[in-house]
Design a protein around this motif. Structure first.
Motif, short mmCIF file in Angstrom:
data_model
loop_
_atom_site.label_atom_id
_atom_site.label_comp_id
_atom_site.label_asym_id
_atom_site.label_seq_id
_atom_site.Cartn_x
_atom_site.Cartn_y
_atom_site.Cartn_z
N SER A 239 0.85 -1.18 0.00
CA SER A 239 0.00 0.00 0.00
C SER A 239 0.89 1.24 0.00
CB SER A 239 -0.88 0.01 1.25
OG SER A 239 -0.04 0.16 2.39
N ARG A 240 0.27 2.38 -0.26
CA ARG A 240 1.05 3.62 -0.29
C ARG A 240 1.69 3.89 1.07
NH1 ARG A 240 -0.95 9.17 -3.14
NH2 ARG A 240 1.03 10.27 -2.93
N GLY A 241 0.94 3.58 2.11
CA GLY A 241 1.47 3.81 3.46
C GLY A 241 2.67 2.92 3.74
N ASN A 242 2.57 1.66 3.32
CA ASN A 242 3.70 0.76 3.56
C ASN A 242 4.91 1.12 2.72
OD1 ASN A 242 2.61 -0.75 5.61
ND2 ASN A 242 1.75 -2.31 4.24
N LYS A 243 4.64 1.62 1.49
CA LYS A 243 5.78 2.10 0.69
C LYS A 243 6.49 3.23 1.40
CE LYS A 243 4.04 0.85 -3.88
NZ LYS A 243 3.42 1.34 -5.12
N ALA A 244 5.70 4.12 2.03
CA ALA A 244 6.30 5.23 2.76
C ALA A 244 7.11 4.70 3.94
CB ALA A 244 5.20 6.17 3.27
N LYS A 245 6.62 3.63 4.55
CA LYS A 245 7.36 3.06 5.67
C LYS A 245 8.68 2.46 5.19
CE LYS A 245 3.26 1.75 8.33
NZ LYS A 245 2.47 0.59 8.81
N VAL A 246 8.64 1.77 4.03
CA VAL A 246 9.88 1.21 3.47
C VAL A 246 10.88 2.32 3.19
CG1 VAL A 246 10.90 0.00 1.50
CG2 VAL A 246 8.74 -0.80 2.47
N SER A 247 10.35 3.38 2.63
CA SER A 247 11.21 4.52 2.31
C SER A 247 11.83 5.09 3.58
CB SER A 247 10.39 5.59 1.58
OG SER A 247 11.21 6.63 1.16
N LEU A 248 11.02 5.12 4.65
CA LEU A 248 11.53 5.63 5.92
C LEU A 248 12.61 4.71 6.48
CD1 LEU A 248 11.33 7.72 8.19
CD2 LEU A 248 9.57 6.29 9.26
N VAL A 249 12.38 3.40 6.37
CA VAL A 249 13.39 2.45 6.86
C VAL A 249 14.70 2.66 6.12
CG1 VAL A 249 14.02 0.00 6.94
CG2 VAL A 249 11.71 0.71 7.58
N LEU A 250 14.61 2.79 4.79
CA LEU A 250 15.82 2.97 3.99
C LEU A 250 16.53 4.27 4.34
CD1 LEU A 250 14.61 1.81 0.44
CD2 LEU A 250 15.74 0.46 2.21
N ALA A 251 15.73 5.31 4.68
CA ALA A 251 16.33 6.62 4.98
C ALA A 251 17.01 6.63 6.34
CB ALA A 251 15.26 7.71 4.90
N VAL A 252 16.43 5.94 7.31
CA VAL A 252 16.97 6.07 8.67
C VAL A 252 17.94 4.94 9.02
CG1 VAL A 252 14.91 7.29 9.44
CG2 VAL A 252 15.05 4.81 9.76
N ALA A 253 17.94 3.86 8.21
CA ALA A 253 18.83 2.74 8.54
C ALA A 253 20.29 3.09 8.36
CB ALA A 253 18.48 1.52 7.67
N VAL A 254 20.55 4.19 7.71
CA VAL A 254 21.96 4.61 7.53
C VAL A 254 22.39 5.52 8.68
CG1 VAL A 254 21.78 4.38 5.04
CG2 VAL A 254 21.33 6.58 6.08
N ARG A 255 21.53 5.64 9.68
CA ARG A 255 21.78 6.49 10.86
C ARG A 255 22.26 7.87 10.45
NH1 ARG A 255 20.61 3.01 15.09
NH2 ARG A 255 20.14 5.04 16.00
N PRO A 256 21.41 8.58 9.71
CA PRO A 256 21.84 9.87 9.16
C PRO A 256 21.98 10.94 10.24
CG PRO A 256 19.51 9.57 8.78
CD PRO A 256 19.99 8.30 9.40
N ARG A 257 22.90 11.83 10.05
CA ARG A 257 23.02 13.00 10.93
C ARG A 257 22.04 14.08 10.50
NH1 ARG A 257 28.93 14.95 11.48
NH2 ARG A 257 27.89 16.33 13.00
N LEU A 258 21.62 13.97 9.25
CA LEU A 258 20.59 14.90 8.77
C LEU A 258 19.56 14.08 8.00
CD1 LEU A 258 19.41 17.72 8.15
CD2 LEU A 258 20.93 17.81 6.16
N LEU A 259 18.31 14.21 8.42
CA LEU A 259 17.24 13.48 7.73
C LEU A 259 16.38 14.49 6.99
CD1 LEU A 259 15.78 10.77 7.28
CD2 LEU A 259 14.48 11.22 9.35
N LEU A 260 16.29 14.28 5.69
CA LEU A 260 15.49 15.18 4.87
C LEU A 260 14.18 14.48 4.52
CD1 LEU A 260 18.26 16.40 2.38
CD2 LEU A 260 17.51 17.51 4.49
N LEU A 261 13.08 15.13 4.86
CA LEU A 261 11.76 14.55 4.60
C LEU A 261 11.03 15.46 3.64
CD1 LEU A 261 10.90 13.74 8.32
CD2 LEU A 261 11.84 12.18 6.63
#
Lengths: 698, 303
Positions: free
Chosen positions: B133-155
């Motif tokens: 679903s669109r919501g789950n795609k957003a969750k996947v995207s969030l996992v990929l964005a934060v799994a790199v332990r970013p010092r700056l997260l751009l949303l």
């Protein structure tokens, strides 16, 4: 875990798995499909395409490999377009751009995946073809190996070309499907340009390899035309286009197409400009490289000489004999160079265009003023006109004889009399420029008129032409048993200029005069010699001399082992005669003095070469370097002598020239007193009156 | 400048004749969540793409964690995570495959965190992305964005189009994933309520310029709406301190002002107002007032 190249490669590999499987499946199905089509066509089931029969093995030797190669090209373009434009078309490109991955690394990984895919399909296709082929049976042992080499070589080249084309196309196109078409189009572009430019300038070749010392395949490779090589450079340019478009500048924004275009467009123009620059240079360089093995056409007044290159570089230079300066280039090929009697003009048959490289197979006649090197007039001819000779009569007219190639090989002798044609052309000036006006043509010569005829102008300025035409040319084939029974008579015709027309009257029939081409009139036109191929009980070749005025043969005594017969001034005939023990002598026959031996050459080989005015003969002794691989190879010089016409004696020429005798069997004379020399340090003129006095040709 | 997570100095960027950013200044300090607000086309996404180095500025200077994204894009992207509205996920991959793929591309990928975060968001690793679903795609995207332990997260509008429940999950996930020390988030959206929920700093963009910026609470405290009732028609010409926008309703003026506590009320009373009352404003109302006050009065459903 962090391995971007591997990750991207694997992603591309997996993403293309469906395509890969389809390609392999189609390859497996191709042979039965082709056989099915062939079978259907042989039964007349295929609309607009039917064949009487087909051979399955032959299908695997031509149709199947051809389709395979085309298929490889298509799938290579498809893999490339999918890899380089697929993510952009589906909106996934930013996934990689958001990651800390160099775009060049992504680009390389995609290229690696595309190449791997292409190779898999190529090798898979080859193995499938090989399996079928071996199952059917190798028609000639080892055919499968040769065909495999050809198939893989051509397939690899086509595959790489398609990949390059696809990479360039996807620098501009986001759709993989359009990218495939664009890729195939771009892949075909350099190949088409190579064929076009290569054909436009076939004599503008790179490299020079002594063809005497290399096997023929290398000669072919060494003589690739510039026009065929330069467009191929566009393939690496395509790769550069892709790299600049996709790996440089702003990743997700403007300018990728512009960056690609900035590489592609100048490169295309660059190739064309490079061709325009290199082709004439290559033509000239090639002619220069082969000029030491070409022809020399000295002008009657000794002021100019035209030197042409040998082998496939038969263009030439108009050279000032006194200074050695090159005055004007003649395009390749240049043939039948003919000087007017006063040496003011020279006419030549050439295919070269105005900037001196060949643009067409249609020949033309150029009339050039010797003093300035300016082209006074040009007469274009059609491609089906075969010019047989070009001669001057008097000061004004050039006669061109043309044997139409429309002649049929099975034509009967009694119907072959209309083949010789004459075009009489008048030189003139109009509105400041010269022209060649066609005055008359189609002078039929009775009797068979096919190839075994020759034209002679006994001396410059004499207003007549003598034609020697074989009585029975059609049966000429020495391999046939019936050859010995053939009538070898030659009919001599004189063609004379009468006002503005030509008239022909048969004059003399010379019995047994035919030898397949070697016969020549004396300088006055009274005598005629020929080398008969097989005479006497020993069936060896021998010299026959005929007096046209008396209508009888002149007794020369022994006439076998004859080499280099040459007419000199005063109708003196000189030749080299070699006996069974390889002992050579220079013989002379003069109307008033008869036969004489004028020089004993011992066991050396002798070369004989008469000056343009017939006053002097150059005799060159050489020791042959016998090499069965090089039958016409060089020989080591042992001495040089001069023979003055009518003198009956030979004097040594004290020259330092030590060059090898090469394949120059025509002439070494650049004018009546000057020889053309060639060596490793270049070419130069040497005076026979002052041996050692040289002028370098620049 | 040192210590800033993200700085924009006079950054401009055009797309043809369209000005996307016009001399924008931005400062994002460690530990902050910056809400980047504006209408569609205001320059929010352009700002984030400039920060990642996807786009190059026409003028000005950008520093992300001390690096120039144009010349040091790799170093920037090693420390920055991006979650965008249009998540560019490969539909043919499974959740597991895309996580493995992303892990191979990033040197800072934290597999344990990624896995626990995936479980926390209840994502099935065997499901193909295209089937989510669109919501789950957003969750996947969030996992990929934060799994790199970013010092700056751009949303970049990460919750656009999601139902309220998923939006809440995603936002909570964002807050959970931000490093406790030194990390920062830039949350670009036109969904004011979402921004208001997690941001502590806010910058309002309009036509590529910042028209309001600062601490969210202070802005909300500073910008007020004053309702002034006059006995007769209110005067046409009024000079009011801190004025952002003004609306007329018969004998009543609705004035939005930035600061000027007391002075504004006094000025209205001096102009004849018989009753002056002060009302607090939600962020959305402040944004609307700002846009109207800058002369941009056209209605915008999102603003």
């Amino acid at each position: 875990m962090h391995s971007p190249f591997k990750a991207i490669f694997r992603k591309e590999w997996k993403q293309s798995s469906v395509l890969r499987r389809v390609a392999i499946l189609l390859t497996v199905l191709l042979p039965p499909f082709v056989m099915m089509v062939a079978e259907s066509a042989s039964r007349g089931w295929v609309p607009m395409f039917s064949i009487k029969s087909y051979d399955v093995t032959q299908l695997f030797m031509d149709a199947v490999p051809m389709i395979l190669v085309l298929g490889w090209a298509f799938f290579a373009a498809l893999f490339t377009a999918q890899a380089f434009a697929g993510d952009r078309s589906t909106g996934n490109e930013s996934f990689l751009l958001e990651r800390p991955v160099l775009r060049s690394l992504t680009w390389r990984a995609r290229l690696a995946a595309v190449t791997a895919n292409g190779l898999i399909v190529l090798l898979g296709g080859w193995l499938i073809w090989l399996g079928y082929f071996l199952y059917l049976g190798d028609p000639i042992e080892g055919t499968y190996l040769k065909l495999s080499g050809l198939l893989l070589g051509v397939g690899l080249a086509v595959m790489l070309a398609s990949i390059c084309g696809g990479m360039a196309a996807t620098a501009f196109l986001d759709s993989p499907m359009i990218g495939v078409l664009g890729g195939l189009l771009l892949a075909a572009l350099p190949a088409g340009a190579a064929v076009f430019l290569g054909g436009l300038s076939p004599y503008a070749v790179l490299f020079r390899i002594d063809y005497d010392t290399f096997p023929s395949p290398l000669i072919t490779l060494s003589r690739l035309p510039v026009g065929m090589i330069l467009p191929v450079l566009l393939y690496p340019v395509y790769v550069a286009v892709s790299w600049f478009a996709l790996c440089r500048g702003e990743p997700a924004g403007r300018g990728s197409r512009a960056r690609g275009a900035k590489v592609l467009v100048p490169s295309i123009f660059g190739v064309l400009v490079l061709f325009l620059i290199m082709a004439p240079l290559a033509v000239r360089a090639n002619v220069n490289a082969y000029m030491d093995n070409g022809r020399i056409y000295p002008s009657p007044d000794s002021s100019r000489t035209i030197l042409t290159g040998g082998y496939m570089a038969s263009g030439g230079w108009l050279v000032d004999t006194e200074t050695g300066e090159k005055l004007r280039f003649f395009g390749v090929p240049t043939d039948m160079v003919t000087w007017s009697a006063d040496g003011r003009f020279v006419a030549a048959v050439t295919h070269g265009n105005s900037i001196r490289w060949s643009s067409s197979w249609a020949p033309r006649i150029d009339l050039v003023e010797a003093e300035t090197g300016e082209t006074m007039a040009s007469l274009p001819l059609s491609e089906n006109e075969w010019i047989r000779d070009l001669v001057w009569i008097g000061e004004e007219l050039i006669i061109v004889t043309i044997d139409h190639v429309a002649w049929e090989w099975d034509q009967k002798p009694d119907k072959a009399g209309e083949m010789v044609r004459f075009f009489m052309l008048k030189r003139g000036m109009k509105e400041g420029s010269g022209y060649l006006q066609q005055l008359s043509h189609d002078l039929p010569i009775p009797g068979p008129g096919w190839y075994d005829w020759r034209i002679y102008t006994p001396a410059a300025g004499v207003e007549e032409i003598v034609l020697a035409i074989a009585k029975d040319p059609i049966g000429l084939n020495y391999d046939k048993a019936s050859d010995v029974d053939r009538d070898r008579s030659v009919i001599l015709h004189k063609v004379r200029l009468e006002g503005n027309r030509l008239a022909s009257v048969p004059t003399v029939e010379v019995p047994h005069g035919l030898s397949g081409g070697n016969y020549t009139l004396s300088r006055s036109g009274r005598y005629f010699w020929t080398v008969v191929p097989k005479v006497g009980p020993e069936q060896v070749r021998g010299l026959l001399l005929f007096d046209l005025v008396r209508g009888e043969e002149v007794d020369l005594g022994s006439r076998i082992g004859v080499f280099w017969p040459n007419w000199m001034a005063g109708d003196e005939l000189v030749w080299v005669q070699r006996d069974k023990s390889d002992h050579v002598q220079l013989h002379s026959w003069r109307p008033e003095a008869g036969l004489n031996v004028v020089f004993d050459g011992g066991s050396d080989r002798l070369g004989l070469d008469t000056s343009p005015n017939g006053q002097t003969a150059l005799i060159t002794g050489y020791e042959r370097l016998d090499d069965p691989e090089v039958p016409h190879g060089p020989g080591k010089r042992t001495g040089t002598w001069l023979y003055e016409a009518g003198s009956g004696r030979v004097v040594p020429m004290e020259t330092e020239y030590a060059g090898y005798i090469s394949g120059r069997f025509y002439t070494n004379w650049a004018d009546p007193d000057t020889l053309l020399r060639s060596g490793e340090d270049g070419m130069y003129f040497e005076s026979v009156r002052e041996p050692g006095k040289t002028v370098e040709i620049r | 400048m040192s210590g800033q997570v993200l700085t924009f100095r006079k950054v401009s960027r055009r797309f043809g004749s369209t000005v996307a950013l016009d001399g924008l200044d931005l400062n994002v300090e460690p530990g902050t969540v910056l809400g980047l607000i504006g209408r569609n086309g205001a320059g929010k996404s352009t700002s984030l793409r400039l920060a990642l180095g996807h786009l190059h500025p026409d003028a000005g200077d950008i520093r992300v964690l001390g690096h120039d994204p144009v010349t040091e894009g790799i170093k920037v992207r090693e420390q920055v995570g991006l979650m965008s509205e249009e998540a560019s996920l490969y539909g043919w991959m499974t959740v597991r495959e895309i996580m493995t793929f992303a892990a191979g591309l990033h040197p800072n990928w934290d597999p344990a965190f990624a896995e626990s975060f995936r479980k926390r968001l209840d994502l099935d690793p065997k499901r193909k992305i295209k089937d989510l679903s669109r919501g789950n795609k957003a969750k996947v995207s969030l996992v990929l964005a934060v799994a790199v332990r970013p010092r700056l997260l751009l949303l970049d509008d990460p919750t656009s189009g999601l139902d309220p429940l998923v939006r809440r999950e995603v936002l909570e996930g964002v807050l959970e994933s931000v490093p406790a020390e030194g990390g920062a988030v830039v949350y670009a959206s036109h969904l004011i309520h979402d921004v208001e929920r997690i941001a502590d700093q806010v910058t309002v963009l309009d036509e590529g310029k910042s028209i309001l910026e600062g601490d969210l609470e202070k802005i909300k405290a500073r910008v007020r709406r004053v309702r002034a009732v006059f006995e007769n028609e209110p005067p046409e010409q009024l000079t009011l301190p801190g004025l952002v926008s003004v609306e007329r309703e018969n004998r009543t003026l609705l004035v939005v002002a930035d600061g000027a506590n007391g002075e504004l009320e006094q000025a209205l009373q001096n102009a004849g107002a018989v009753n002056v009352t002060v009302e607090p404003l939600p962020l959305e109302e402040i944004l609307v007032a700002c846009l109207k006050g800058s002369g941009l009065t056209e209605d915008d459903d999102h603003a």
